[in-house]
Design a protein around this motif. Structure first.
Motif, PDB file in Angstrom:
ATOM      1  N   MET A 148       4.135  42.021  -3.423  1.00 16.11           N
ATOM      2  CA  MET A 148       2.823  42.054  -4.030  1.00 16.11           C
ATOM      3  C   MET A 148       2.329  40.627  -4.251  1.00 16.11           C
ATOM      4  N   PRO A 149       1.071  40.368  -3.974  1.00 17.37           N
ATOM      5  CA  PRO A 149       0.568  38.992  -4.084  1.00 17.37           C
ATOM      6  C   PRO A 149       0.551  38.444  -5.509  1.00 17.37           C
ATOM      7  N   ASN A 150       0.459  39.294  -6.515  1.00 18.68           N
ATOM      8  CA  ASN A 150       0.372  38.816  -7.900  1.00 18.68           C
ATOM      9  C   ASN A 150       1.692  38.910  -8.654  1.00 18.68           C
ATOM     10  N   CYS A 151       2.799  39.084  -7.943  1.00 14.48           N
ATOM     11  CA  CYS A 151       4.114  39.168  -8.588  1.00 14.48           C
ATOM     12  C   CYS A 151       4.535  37.801  -9.140  1.00 14.48           C
ATOM     13  N   THR A 152       5.396  37.854 -10.125  1.00 14.62           N
ATOM     14  CA  THR A 152       6.002  36.615 -10.608  1.00 14.62           C
ATOM     15  C   THR A 152       7.077  36.187  -9.617  1.00 14.62           C
ATOM     16  N   SER A 153       7.639  35.022  -9.786  1.00 17.03           N
ATOM     17  CA  SER A 153       8.610  34.496  -8.829  1.00 17.03           C
ATOM     18  C   SER A 153       9.898  35.316  -8.758  1.00 17.03           C
ATOM     19  N   ASN A 154      10.221  36.081  -9.782  1.00 17.31           N
ATOM     20  CA  ASN A 154      11.446  36.889  -9.762  1.00 17.31           C
ATOM     21  C   ASN A 154      11.184  38.357  -9.428  1.00 17.31           C
ATOM     22  N   CYS A 155      10.007  38.687  -8.988  1.00 12.66           N
ATOM     23  CA  CYS A 155       9.629  40.054  -8.626  1.00 12.66           C
ATOM     24  C   CYS A 155      10.344  40.461  -7.327  1.00 12.66           C
ATOM     25  N   VAL A 156      10.934  41.645  -7.307  1.00  7.33           N
ATOM     26  CA  VAL A 156      11.664  42.099  -6.107  1.00  7.33           C
ATOM     27  C   VAL A 156      10.719  42.476  -4.967  1.00  7.33           C
ATOM     28  N   GLN A 157       9.453  42.715  -5.256  1.00  5.75           N
ATOM     29  CA  GLN A 157       8.486  43.087  -4.236  1.00  5.75           C
ATOM     30  C   GLN A 157       7.608  41.908  -3.807  1.00  5.75           C
ATOM     31  N   ALA A 158       7.974  40.703  -4.202  1.00  7.99           N
ATOM     32  CA  ALA A 158       7.178  39.515  -3.875  1.00  7.99           C
ATOM     33  C   ALA A 158       7.147  39.285  -2.364  1.00  7.99           C
ATOM     34  N   LEU A 159       6.032  38.810  -1.872  1.00  3.79           N
ATOM     35  CA  LEU A 159       5.896  38.469  -0.461  1.00  3.79           C
ATOM     36  C   LEU A 159       6.411  37.063  -0.227  1.00  3.79           C
ATOM     37  N   ILE A 160       7.184  36.898   0.811  1.00  7.41           N
ATOM     38  CA  ILE A 160       7.659  35.571   1.190  1.00  7.41           C
ATOM     39  C   ILE A 160       7.080  35.262   2.559  1.00  7.41           C
ATOM     40  N   LEU A 161       6.196  34.302   2.617  1.00  8.53           N
ATOM     41  CA  LEU A 161       5.553  33.934   3.874  1.00  8.53           C
ATOM     42  C   LEU A 161       6.190  32.675   4.421  1.00  8.53           C
ATOM     43  N   ARG A 162       6.616  32.747   5.664  1.00  6.00           N
ATOM     44  CA  ARG A 162       7.200  31.596   6.344  1.00  6.00           C
ATOM     45  C   ARG A 162       6.477  31.417   7.669  1.00  6.00           C
ATOM     46  N   PRO A 163       5.423  30.631   7.685  1.00 11.82           N
ATOM     47  CA  PRO A 163       4.664  30.449   8.924  1.00 11.82           C
ATOM     48  C   PRO A 163       5.519  29.793  10.001  1.00 11.82           C
ATOM     49  N   GLU A 164       5.352  30.260  11.232  1.00 18.61           N
ATOM     50  CA  GLU A 164       6.113  29.717  12.351  1.00 18.61           C
ATOM     51  C   GLU A 164       5.508  28.415  12.875  1.00 18.61           C
ATOM     52  N   ARG A 165       4.199  28.276  12.728  1.00 13.36           N
ATOM     53  CA  ARG A 165       3.550  27.044  13.171  1.00 13.36           C
ATOM     54  C   ARG A 165       2.262  26.846  12.382  1.00 13.36           C
ATOM     55  N   GLU A 166       1.812  25.633  12.349  1.00 15.16           N
ATOM     56  CA  GLU A 166       0.569  25.302  11.662  1.00 15.16           C
ATOM     57  C   GLU A 166      -0.552  25.279  12.683  1.00 15.16           C
ATOM     58  N   GLN A 167      -1.673  25.860  12.334  1.00  9.16           N
ATOM     59  CA  GLN A 167      -2.817  25.863  13.232  1.00  9.16           C
ATOM     60  C   GLN A 167      -4.053  25.469  12.437  1.00  9.16           C
ATOM     61  N   ARG A 168      -4.820  24.578  13.002  1.00  7.43           N
ATOM     62  CA  ARG A 168      -6.049  24.152  12.344  1.00  7.43           C
ATOM     63  C   ARG A 168      -7.239  24.649  13.147  1.00  7.43           C
ATOM     64  N   LEU A 169      -8.175  25.237  12.457  1.00  5.20           N
ATOM     65  CA  LEU A 169      -9.379  25.729  13.094  1.00  5.20           C
ATOM     66  C   LEU A 169     -10.566  24.963  12.531  1.00  5.20           C
ATOM     67  N   LEU A 170     -11.417  24.527  13.399  1.00  4.66           N
ATOM     68  CA  LEU A 170     -12.615  23.806  12.987  1.00  4.66           C
ATOM     69  C   LEU A 170     -13.815  24.693  13.268  1.00  4.66           C
TER      70      LEU A 170
END
Length: 58
Positions: A1-23
């Motif tokens: 869940m996006p509004n979980c605290t840091s110890n929430c078991v349902q917290a989302l962990i995002l690990r982007p594979e690459r950085e992309q910049r859009l102009l």
């Protein structure tokens, strides 16, 4: 869940594979709206020069 605290078991962990910049185009000259393709700037030879023109005050 996006509004979980840091110890929430349902917290989302995002690990982007690459950085992309859009102009986004604001001059309406781009051939690929809404993205900027640098049509407002003079031609550039290499990739580094193409990116540099976006960040050098044009």
């Amino acid at each position: 869940m996006p509004n979980c605290t840091s110890n929430c078991v349902q917290a989302l962990i995002l690990r982007p594979e690459r950085e992309q910049r859009l102009l986004l185009c604001r001059c309406s000259r781009s051939a690929n709206p809404p993205y900027c393709d640098g049509s407002h700037s003079p031609p550039a030879s290499g990739l580094a020069d193409k990116w540099r023109r976006f960040f050098s005050g044009r």
